[in-house]
Design an enzyme around this catalytic site. Structure first.
Site, PDB file in Angstrom:
ATOM      1  N   HIS A 357       0.802  -1.231   0.000  1.00  0.00           N
ATOM      2  CA  HIS A 357       0.000   0.000   0.000  1.00  0.00           C
ATOM      3  C   HIS A 357       0.828   1.271   0.000  1.00  0.00           C
ATOM      4  O   HIS A 357       0.270   2.349   0.148  1.00  0.00           O
ATOM      5  CB  HIS A 357      -0.931   0.046   1.214  1.00  0.00           C
ATOM      6  CG  HIS A 357      -1.953  -1.034   1.245  1.00  0.00           C
ATOM      7  ND1 HIS A 357      -3.225  -0.869   0.738  1.00  0.00           N
ATOM      8  CD2 HIS A 357      -1.902  -2.298   1.707  1.00  0.00           C
ATOM      9  CE1 HIS A 357      -3.914  -1.988   0.905  1.00  0.00           C
ATOM     10  NE2 HIS A 357      -3.126  -2.883   1.492  1.00  0.00           N
ATOM     11  N   LYS A 545      -9.254  13.468   4.451  1.00  0.00           N
ATOM     12  CA  LYS A 545      -8.302  12.348   4.437  1.00  0.00           C
ATOM     13  C   LYS A 545      -7.304  12.583   5.557  1.00  0.00           C
ATOM     14  O   LYS A 545      -7.281  13.659   6.150  1.00  0.00           O
ATOM     15  CB  LYS A 545      -7.581  12.279   3.090  1.00  0.00           C
ATOM     16  CG  LYS A 545      -6.939  13.627   2.669  1.00  0.00           C
ATOM     17  CD  LYS A 545      -6.239  13.550   1.323  1.00  0.00           C
ATOM     18  CE  LYS A 545      -7.157  13.648   0.131  1.00  0.00           C
ATOM     19  NZ  LYS A 545      -7.374  12.384  -0.544  1.00  0.00           N
ATOM     20  N   ARG A 546      -6.475  11.588   5.863  1.00  0.00           N
ATOM     21  CA  ARG A 546      -5.436  11.793   6.870  1.00  0.00           C
ATOM     22  C   ARG A 546      -4.547  12.969   6.514  1.00  0.00           C
ATOM     23  O   ARG A 546      -4.345  13.274   5.348  1.00  0.00           O
ATOM     24  CB  ARG A 546      -4.584  10.521   7.014  1.00  0.00           C
ATOM     25  CG  ARG A 546      -5.258   9.465   7.868  1.00  0.00           C
ATOM     26  CD  ARG A 546      -5.500   9.953   9.295  1.00  0.00           C
ATOM     27  NE  ARG A 546      -4.261  10.019  10.021  1.00  0.00           N
ATOM     28  CZ  ARG A 546      -3.794   9.055  10.810  1.00  0.00           C
ATOM     29  NH1 ARG A 546      -4.504   7.967  11.008  1.00  0.00           N
ATOM     30  NH2 ARG A 546      -2.642   9.190  11.420  1.00  0.00           N
ATOM     31  N   LYS A 551       0.022  14.574   0.999  1.00  0.00           N
ATOM     32  CA  LYS A 551      -1.345  14.768   0.513  1.00  0.00           C
ATOM     33  C   LYS A 551      -1.637  16.248   0.238  1.00  0.00           C
ATOM     34  O   LYS A 551      -2.634  16.600  -0.372  1.00  0.00           O
ATOM     35  CB  LYS A 551      -2.347  14.204   1.521  1.00  0.00           C
ATOM     36  CG  LYS A 551      -2.277  12.679   1.655  1.00  0.00           C
ATOM     37  CD  LYS A 551      -3.233  12.150   2.715  1.00  0.00           C
ATOM     38  CE  LYS A 551      -3.050  10.692   3.036  1.00  0.00           C
ATOM     39  NZ  LYS A 551      -3.699   9.770   2.087  1.00  0.00           N
ATOM     40  N   THR A 653      -8.847   6.152  -2.029  1.00  0.00           N
ATOM     41  CA  THR A 653     -10.161   5.523  -2.175  1.00  0.00           C
ATOM     42  C   THR A 653     -11.250   6.573  -1.935  1.00  0.00           C
ATOM     43  O   THR A 653     -12.357   6.449  -2.453  1.00  0.00           O
ATOM     44  CB  THR A 653     -10.345   4.355  -1.187  1.00  0.00           C
ATOM     45  OG1 THR A 653      -9.828   4.755   0.093  1.00  0.00           O
ATOM     46  CG2 THR A 653      -9.619   3.109  -1.652  1.00  0.00           C
ATOM     47  N   LYS A 657     -15.085   7.544  -3.685  1.00  0.00           N
ATOM     48  CA  LYS A 657     -16.341   7.805  -2.960  1.00  0.00           C
ATOM     49  C   LYS A 657     -16.949   9.132  -3.400  1.00  0.00           C
ATOM     50  O   LYS A 657     -18.163   9.238  -3.614  1.00  0.00           O
ATOM     51  CB  LYS A 657     -16.081   7.819  -1.442  1.00  0.00           C
ATOM     52  CG  LYS A 657     -15.654   6.457  -0.898  1.00  0.00           C
ATOM     53  CD  LYS A 657     -15.067   6.530   0.517  1.00  0.00           C
ATOM     54  CE  LYS A 657     -14.310   5.234   0.821  1.00  0.00           C
ATOM     55  NZ  LYS A 657     -13.377   5.357   1.961  1.00  0.00           N
TER      56      LYS A 657
HETATM   57  C1  26Q Z   1       3.127   1.197  10.602  1.00  0.00           C
HETATM   58  C2  26Q Z   1       4.035   1.065  11.649  1.00  0.00           C
HETATM   59  C3  26Q Z   1       3.790   1.625  12.883  1.00  0.00           C
HETATM   60  C4  26Q Z   1       2.597   2.293  13.088  1.00  0.00           C
HETATM   61  C5  26Q Z   1       1.694   2.435  12.066  1.00  0.00           C
HETATM   62  C6  26Q Z   1       1.971   1.880  10.819  1.00  0.00           C
HETATM   63  C7  26Q Z   1       1.017   2.057   9.719  1.00  0.00           C
HETATM   64  C8  26Q Z   1      -0.353   2.023   9.945  1.00  0.00           C
HETATM   65  C9  26Q Z   1      -1.232   2.244   8.915  1.00  0.00           C
HETATM   66  C10 26Q Z   1       1.464   2.286   8.435  1.00  0.00           C
HETATM   67  C11 26Q Z   1       0.569   2.508   7.399  1.00  0.00           C
HETATM   68  C12 26Q Z   1      -0.793   2.497   7.644  1.00  0.00           C
HETATM   69  C13 26Q Z   1      -1.777   2.779   6.616  1.00  0.00           C
HETATM   70  C14 26Q Z   1      -1.504   3.019   5.356  1.00  0.00           C
HETATM   71  C15 26Q Z   1      -2.550   3.362   4.400  1.00  0.00           C
HETATM   72  O1  26Q Z   1      -3.697   3.594   4.761  1.00  0.00           O
HETATM   73  N1  26Q Z   1      -2.211   3.436   3.118  1.00  0.00           N
HETATM   74  C16 26Q Z   1      -3.213   3.799   2.116  1.00  0.00           C
HETATM   75  O2  26Q Z   1      -3.801   2.600   1.659  1.00  0.00           O
HETATM   76  C17 26Q Z   1      -4.911   2.880   0.821  1.00  0.00           C
HETATM   77  C18 26Q Z   1      -5.573   1.580   0.471  1.00  0.00           C
HETATM   78  O3  26Q Z   1      -4.780   0.874  -0.429  1.00  0.00           O
HETATM   79  C19 26Q Z   1      -4.474   3.660  -0.408  1.00  0.00           C
HETATM   80  O4  26Q Z   1      -5.606   4.018  -1.148  1.00  0.00           O
HETATM   81  C20 26Q Z   1      -3.701   4.908  -0.018  1.00  0.00           C
HETATM   82  O5  26Q Z   1      -3.176   5.547  -1.160  1.00  0.00           O
HETATM   83  C21 26Q Z   1      -2.590   4.555   0.948  1.00  0.00           C
HETATM   84  O6  26Q Z   1      -1.957   5.726   1.423  1.00  0.00           O
END
Ligand code: 26Q
Length: 810
Positions: A357, A545-546, A551, A653, A657
């Site tokens: 991702h 979004k986050r 972004k 995503t 939406k």
């Molecule tokens: C990793 C290590 C320690 C703490 C947290 C994390 C962590 C947690 C969540 C790292 C990444 C995430 C989430 C990533 C994420 O949401 N990526 C998004 O995934 C979507 C679905 O595929 C994409 O549409 C987005 O582009 C992408 O940013």
């Protein structure tokens, strides 16, 4: 049994009495919600049981989607929708004097995810059940989800998300299905009857208790399971013996209990700079080990031989977070089931598949060997052996190319690289949008692509049109059905048929009114909550979004400040009134992101309180972005802001939406924006900015020189100076880090570089919106073309091309 309104009425009244000994008059909203939701869960219970029975009896391959995050949101409304009793329920409640919307307010969001990745997992569960695919979720039952955000004096403040405080109606705790997960200790190899065995001793045992939530398919009989694991001490059922010698003393016993329970205590926020936190590794092994143990147990009930596991089970890992599934499955196959290495590895590879991702190097997961080895001694041995054999293979192929071998090894520079483990130990690696997959193949994972080209594939993300259209925008769904019939509900690609009506003035008028009514309703809520009057006839321009530098919420807010300056210079400036909405949580430790929130709120205050610009622009920061807020704001959007630095957003995503709800996208050529453009055509989206290739070229050559633009572009210069000279009413030092990031540290995400192009794109939006009919045509085409982005479509591709031999509805 068809549930009609009268049955629901009767059942509900009964339920209130049995649960709370209350009648409708005296029951609180919370009690009414709890009783009603419990009733709905009962309605699906039989199908749930029958689905489970069928899954252990028949020959169908089961898919298990392993994810550290499931961003489910609320379930009441979507369960009613999928059971096909939404209307009946609404009416039944209405006749009892209850508004379903009000009951829903009592449900807490299950916010067990950060954003895109977690929400994708939730959409996939909905699609699998609706397509009658035997597919289940496996994750962690966090006691606290992603923090709740409050804005205080313009700053983000984080509050624990105590989502379970009133209990969770939807889950069923399965104490009898608990398993043991072992941490630490030591492993001794011993030879028994000529076979090498590994004895694991002195470990700490953690009890993993499954809590199951039904995942109801849309108007079918399928009810799948989301199994979330809770970490507990074994003593819990007996009561921890606080005087026990086992723990030394009372306070040691308390410490022990809380250290075990901490494993499923809280979801980690996604950070810009991830650190290897030992508790996170514990979380990963905890749910992966519990999940695989339970899969094997269920599999054995089917009386199939263990060496045919890959015929009947697929495990998909959502990013590298569950990549430890590779050595854990190896361990179980070898140490517990007695298979040899080669056979176990073959099965493991066939069972496991992995989705990537992110391309950002700093987000790739690595674990320091010493932490890993101490916590998971046996798993470490297996990882070492996978690595050793892999390197042997590479040496035959690449001889002494140590740079290459090192970059591909699982273990190097004292660290374990989880992406490498996932690629080597599985049969499939997929990106989440075409561009993203190409970047993985050509750059980030080029060495692996060269070695295993057949493992790489693309699966562009999708969203469930049931939640994001039928449920979130019922009036729009109704208009669509009245226009083209209801085939699109089961077969979303049929939304294409709407295109014929895109120029139809009657259709356009209805579409316009639906959006306007959504806006009116939301504007009232905003006024009640924030005391800011919002003009429902202004353009609703939304970036939700986050918060991440890539972004580029900064690009958006700098543009707003520039517009404001224009309006100050020329109060008669002819622009279409606009309301800019932002909604974003920043990771608690992400300082720059939090400063950006303060900047948005600071500029918002200035703009919103300046009478001289006569309400031509407003800025609203919506607190605490979450699934249930997304469901409200997305149907109101006229303009969808998808403005990431090209090459950085894997897919996105939210973009899908918004499109599905008839917003026009202003976008960079990044992630799935490109596929959206290809679907709707150049004329129905507004694109701008550097391409991914241009960005990557600059990066190769050390970036561009942002200071030059700061000095040359008067628009940029003015805004940046205002930020740092107190003009917006905060001390001049407040935004010095943003200034440094953009001007002194060379603007890593090309905000200044894309500014001019963004301004022109926004002018184009303004120009297009003035032509009502042209604009409505664009909205209609966006809706019509959004069917391809239903997660049903995505999931069917996963089933066919990755999981193989999966039975589906059609
Ligand atoms: C990793 C290590 C320690 C703490 C947290 C994390 C962590 C947690 C969540 C790292 C990444 C995430 C989430 C990533 C994420 O949401 N990526 C998004 O995934 C979507 C679905 O595929 C994409 O549409 C987005 O582009 C992408 O940013």
């Amino acid at each position: 049994m068809k549930l009609d309104k009268d049955t629901i009425k009767k059942d509900f009244s009964r339920k209130l009495i049995t649960m709370f000994s209350e009648d409708i008059q005296e029951a609180s909203n919370l009690h009414k919600y709890l009783a009603f939701a419990s009733l709905i869960k009962e309605y699906c219970a039989e199908n749930w049981m029958m689905s489970n029975k069928a899954y252990t009896k028949d020959e169908k391959k089961q898919v298990y989607y392993f994810s550290m995050e499931f961003l489910i949101g609320k379930l009441l409304r979507s369960n009613l929708l999928n059971l096909g009793i939404e209307k009946e329920s609404e009416e039944a409640l209405k006749e009892l004097g209850i508004d379903l919307n009000e009951l829903e307010e009592s449900e807490m969001d299950a916010g067990l995810g950060n954003g895109g990745l977690g929400r994708l997992a939730a959409c996939f569960l909905d699609s699998m059940a609706s397509l009658e695919i035997p597919g289940h979720g496996c994750g962690i039952r966090y006691k606290y989800g992603l923090f709740e955000q409050k804005i205080v004096n313009g700053y983000q403040v984080e509050i624990p998300d105590n989502w379970l405080k009133e209990g969770n109606v939807w889950e069923t705790r399965k104490d009898d299905k608990a398993v043991v997960v072992k941490f630490g200790g030591n492993v001794t190899p011993v030879t028994i009857n000529g076979r090498l065995n590994f004895i694991h001793e002195n470990y700490r045992a953690v009890k993993a208790v499954p809590c199951d939530t039904p995942i109801i398919g849309y108007k079918n009989k399928t009810v799948n399971t989301l199994r979330l694991w809770s970490a507990e001490t074994f003593e819990k059922d007996k009561e921890l013996d606080f005087s026990s010698f086992k723990y030394g003393n009372y306070s040691k016993a308390v410490e022990y209990k809380s250290s075990v329970e901490s494993i499923s205590q809280v979801l980690y926020p996604d950070d810009s700079q991830i650190e290897g936190k030992i508790l996170r590794l514990k979380q990963q092994y905890f749910f992966v080990s519990a999940g695989i143990q339970s899969i094997i147990r269920t599999y054995k009930k089917r009386n199939k031989p263990i060496n045919e596991l890959d015929k009947y089970v697929a495990i998909h890992i959502n990013d590298t977070h569950p990549a430890i599934a590779v050595p854990e499955l190896m361990r179980i196959l070898m140490d517990e089931e007695g298979l040899g290495w080669d056979e176990a590895f073959e099965i493991t590879k066939n069972v496991i598949s992995y989705t990537n991702h992110t391309i950002m190097a700093e987000a790739l997961e690595k674990w320091p060997i010493n932490i890993f080895k101490e916590l998971l001694p046996r798993i470490y041995m297996i990882v070492e052996e996978i690595n050793r054999r892999f390197i042997e293979e590479l040496k035959l192929k690449y001889h002494e190319d140590w740079n290459k071998i090192n970059s591909m090894a699982i273990i190097s520079s004292g660290q374990i690289k989880m992406a490498n483990l996932a690629i080597i130990g599985g049969h499939s690696v997929n990106g989440v949008a075409k561009l993203h997959t190409e970047i993985l193949k050509k750059r980030e994972l080029a060495n692996f692509y060269e070695l295993y080209p057949e493992r790489f594939n693309n699966k562009t993300n999708g969203i469930t049109h049931r939640r994001w259209l039928l449920q979130a925008n019922p009036k729009l769904a109704e208009l669509i059905t009245n226009t083209i019939g209801n085939d699109w509900v089961r077969n979303p690609i049929k939304l294409d048929e709407l295109e014929k009506y895109a120029k139809d003035s009657g259709f356009q008028e209805e579409l316009y009114n639906i959006k306007r009514n959504n806006k009116i309703k939301f504007a009232k809520e905003v006024e009640n909550k924030y005391g800011i009057v919002v003009n429902p006839d202004s353009v609703f321009d939304v970036q939700a979004k986050r918060l991440h530098a890539y972004k580029r919420q900064l690009l958006n807010v700098i543009h707003i400040a520039y517009l404001y300056n224009n309006l100050k210079e020329n109060p008669n400036l002819d622009i279409i009134p606009r309301t800019f909405f932002f909604a974003a949580k920043a990771s608690p430790s992400y300082y720059l992101a939090k400063e950006i929130i303060k900047l948005i709120n600071t500029i918002g205050d200035k703009v919103n309180n300046d009478k001289s610009i006569r309400d031509k622009i407003k800025v609203i920061f919506l607190e605490n972005y979450r699934v249930s807020l997304a469901e409200k704001i997305i149907p109101c959007a006229d303009v969808s802001e998808q403005i990431s630095t090209a090459s950085k957003e894997a897919s996105g995503t939210g973009n899908m939406k918004f499109m599905m709800n008839g917003a026009v996208t202003i976008a960079t050529l990044d992630g799935a924006n490109i596929e959206i453009r290809d679907r709707v055509g150049e004329e129905n989206i507004v694109t701008f900015g550097l391409t991914a290739e241009e960005v990557m070229n600059y990066e190769k050559n050390g970036g561009y020189w942002s200071k030059e633009l700061y000095y040359k572009d008067r628009r940029i210069h003015t805004v940046i100076d205002q930020m740092t000279n107190g003009y917006f009413g905060v001390p001049s030092s407040e935004f010095k880090d943003i200034y440094n990031h953009l001007v002194e540290q060379n603007d890593e995400y090309f905000v200044f570089k894309d500014f001019d192009s963004y301004v022109k794109a926004q002018e184009k939006i303004d120009f297009l919106y003035r032509q009502r009919s042209k604009w409505m045509e664009m909205c209609a085409i966006n809706i019509a073309k959004s069917g391809a982005f239903s997660s049903d479509n995505t999931i069917l591709q996963y089933a066919k091309e990755i999981w193989h031999n999966i039975s589906t509805r059609d």
